[in-house]
Design an enzyme around this catalytic site. Structure first.
Site, PDB file in Angstrom:
ATOM      1  N   GLU A   1       0.796  -1.237   0.000  1.00  0.00           N
ATOM      2  CA  GLU A   1       0.000   0.000   0.000  1.00  0.00           C
ATOM      3  C   GLU A   1       0.831   1.291   0.000  1.00  0.00           C
ATOM      4  OE1 GLU A   1      -2.648  -0.521   3.337  1.00  0.00           O
ATOM      5  OE2 GLU A   1      -3.610  -2.262   2.432  1.00  0.00           O
TER       6      GLU A   1
ATOM      7  N   GLU B   1      -6.175 -10.881  -0.682  1.00  0.00           N
ATOM      8  CA  GLU B   1      -6.963 -10.591   0.521  1.00  0.00           C
ATOM      9  C   GLU B   1      -8.457 -10.561   0.208  1.00  0.00           C
ATOM     10  OE1 GLU B   1      -5.480  -7.259   2.802  1.00  0.00           O
ATOM     11  OE2 GLU B   1      -3.425  -7.601   2.165  1.00  0.00           O
TER      12      GLU B   1
HETATM   13  C1  GLA Z   1      -4.795  -4.474   4.626  1.00  0.00           C
HETATM   14  C2  GLA Z   1      -3.529  -5.247   4.953  1.00  0.00           C
HETATM   15  C3  GLA Z   1      -3.801  -6.527   5.676  1.00  0.00           C
HETATM   16  C4  GLA Z   1      -4.875  -6.375   6.730  1.00  0.00           C
HETATM   17  C5  GLA Z   1      -6.105  -5.778   6.105  1.00  0.00           C
HETATM   18  C6  GLA Z   1      -7.236  -5.626   7.097  1.00  0.00           C
HETATM   19  O1  GLA Z   1      -5.416  -4.850   3.501  1.00  0.00           O
HETATM   20  O2  GLA Z   1      -2.752  -5.524   3.826  1.00  0.00           O
HETATM   21  O3  GLA Z   1      -2.634  -6.971   6.281  1.00  0.00           O
HETATM   22  O4  GLA Z   1      -4.403  -5.600   7.793  1.00  0.00           O
HETATM   23  O5  GLA Z   1      -5.763  -4.512   5.632  1.00  0.00           O
HETATM   24  O6  GLA Z   1      -7.245  -6.494   8.124  1.00  0.00           O
END
Ligand code: GLA
Length: 356
Positions: free
Chosen positions: A132, A243
């Protein structure tokens, strides 16, 4: 449930099926993970603050239970996510009461990378090296058009990304190195991610893959998803869905962006969701089926699809962005329900993989 064949076996000809696990879910969902998954990601346990809370003091015990589970399953894990602006201790950015110099930060990133690679070694097949680092919104005056204004960026500029990839390349020769982000299908943000990848490669960094987080807070735009897969794959990157989860909001919010609790529309959405829960959870099932149809059609470039959690009893979405007085509903964002039972979409995903 005993009749159901394994989800990861059904998908073995397409890609690995992964789950993010915590120390708790690694125990409570042990059997489910053994049966249906072929990749694991530590939800928090491999992040900076949990592995090096103080400089030079390494605390790997949180992650080790997840590593043991992976070994028991006979699989490797995804390493997540050493260089990120969250869940990172303050000390990294400080030195003698002021800001650390960029060189000091690069040195610390290098020492951290060396220690985690030595500890986790060949149990990790891919690292989300940087998480990010790209901004969400258009830049204000004097701001970077590409990069997020994090403490890393404020002190080092984008050189921290280069430093992170160089160090991991040095110590994790056999692992694939990924850049990981959310909002990765929104055209403006996607352009910034592409710029980051090109820029880092121009500096000689090895970036093997793009981690597409795929947290859904609005109705998936499948055309934009396909376009994004084409664009990232067109850069010669392998792709991991890192994710994936589907918030209740994804069934009702037609826009691109997440509707946050302070948005005037939020209350009405939550009321609508509460009144139409059955219909909305069915919609989430359909969304999973549609997303996997796209993922399967890109299995020449996608190597892994990971959900952010195992089953609906433990999901970060139950807490995300919720303040004391905001209306809330229990989220059902994953493939397995609160009792660890496969949802109807899991049966469908298996049938689809088998071409039935
Ligand atoms: C982001 C991070 C993850 C996690 C999510 C929410 O996407 O990359 O590691 O912390 O947020 O839990």
């Amino acid at each position: 449930m005993n009749q159901l064949i394994s989800l990861s076996q059904a998908y073995s000809k397409y890609f690995r099926i992964g789950a993010a696990v915590s120390g708790r879910s690694a125990v409570s969902r042990h059997d489910l993970l053994m049966r249906h998954f072929s990749s694991l990601t530590a939800e928090n346990e491999m992040k900076y603050s949990l592995t090096e809370p103080e400089e030079g003091r390494f605390t790997f015990e949180h992650a080790d239970s997840i590593l043991s589970l992976a070994r028991e399953m006979g699989i490797q894990i995804r390493g997540h996510a050493p260089v990120w602006h969250n869940q990172t201790p303050r000390w990294i950015f400080e030195d003698q009461g002021g800001d650390a110099s960029p060189e000091k930060i690069f040195e610390r990133i290098d020492a951290h990378s060396k220690a985690i690679c030595r500890h986790f070694g060949k149990d990790v097949y891919a690292w989300d090296v940087v998480n990010e680092a790209v901004r969400d919104d258009p830049p204000g005056a004097g701001e970077s058009p590409v990069y997020r204004n994090s403490p890393y960026f404020r002190i080092c500029g984008e050189r921290f990304i280069e430093a992170a990839f160089r160090s991991m390349d040095r110590y994790a020769k056999d692992a694939q190195l990924f850049y990981n982000d959310y909002g990765e299908c929104i055209p403006e943000k996607r352009d910034r991610i592409v710029r980051l990848i090109r820029d880092m490669r121009d500096r000689g960094c090895r970036i093997d893959g793009m981690g597409m987080q795929q947290h859904y807070f609005s109705v998936p735009d499948l055309d934009e998803l396909r376009r994004s897969l084409d664009i990232y794959a067109g850069l010669g990157l392998r792709i991991h869905i890192t994710e994936l989860d589907v918030s209740l909001m994804a069934a009702v919010n037609p826009g691109e962006e997440r509707v946050k609790p302070d948005d005037p529309r939020y209350g009405a959405f939550i009321r609508h969701i509460s009144e139409h829960m059955e219909e909305i959870t069915e919609r989430i099932n359909d969304i999973y089926v549609q997303l996997f149809e796209v993922y399967r059609s890109y299995s020449d470039v996608i190597d892994c699809v990971t959900t952010w959690g195992v089953s609906d009893d433990m999901t970060w979405l139950d807490y995300f962005g919720v303040k004391e007085n905001t209306p809330r509903v229990k989220q059902h964002p994953l493939l397995f329900d609160e009792n660890g039972e496969p949802k109807p979409c899991v049966h469908q995903l298996i049938r689809d993989a088998q071409g039935a």
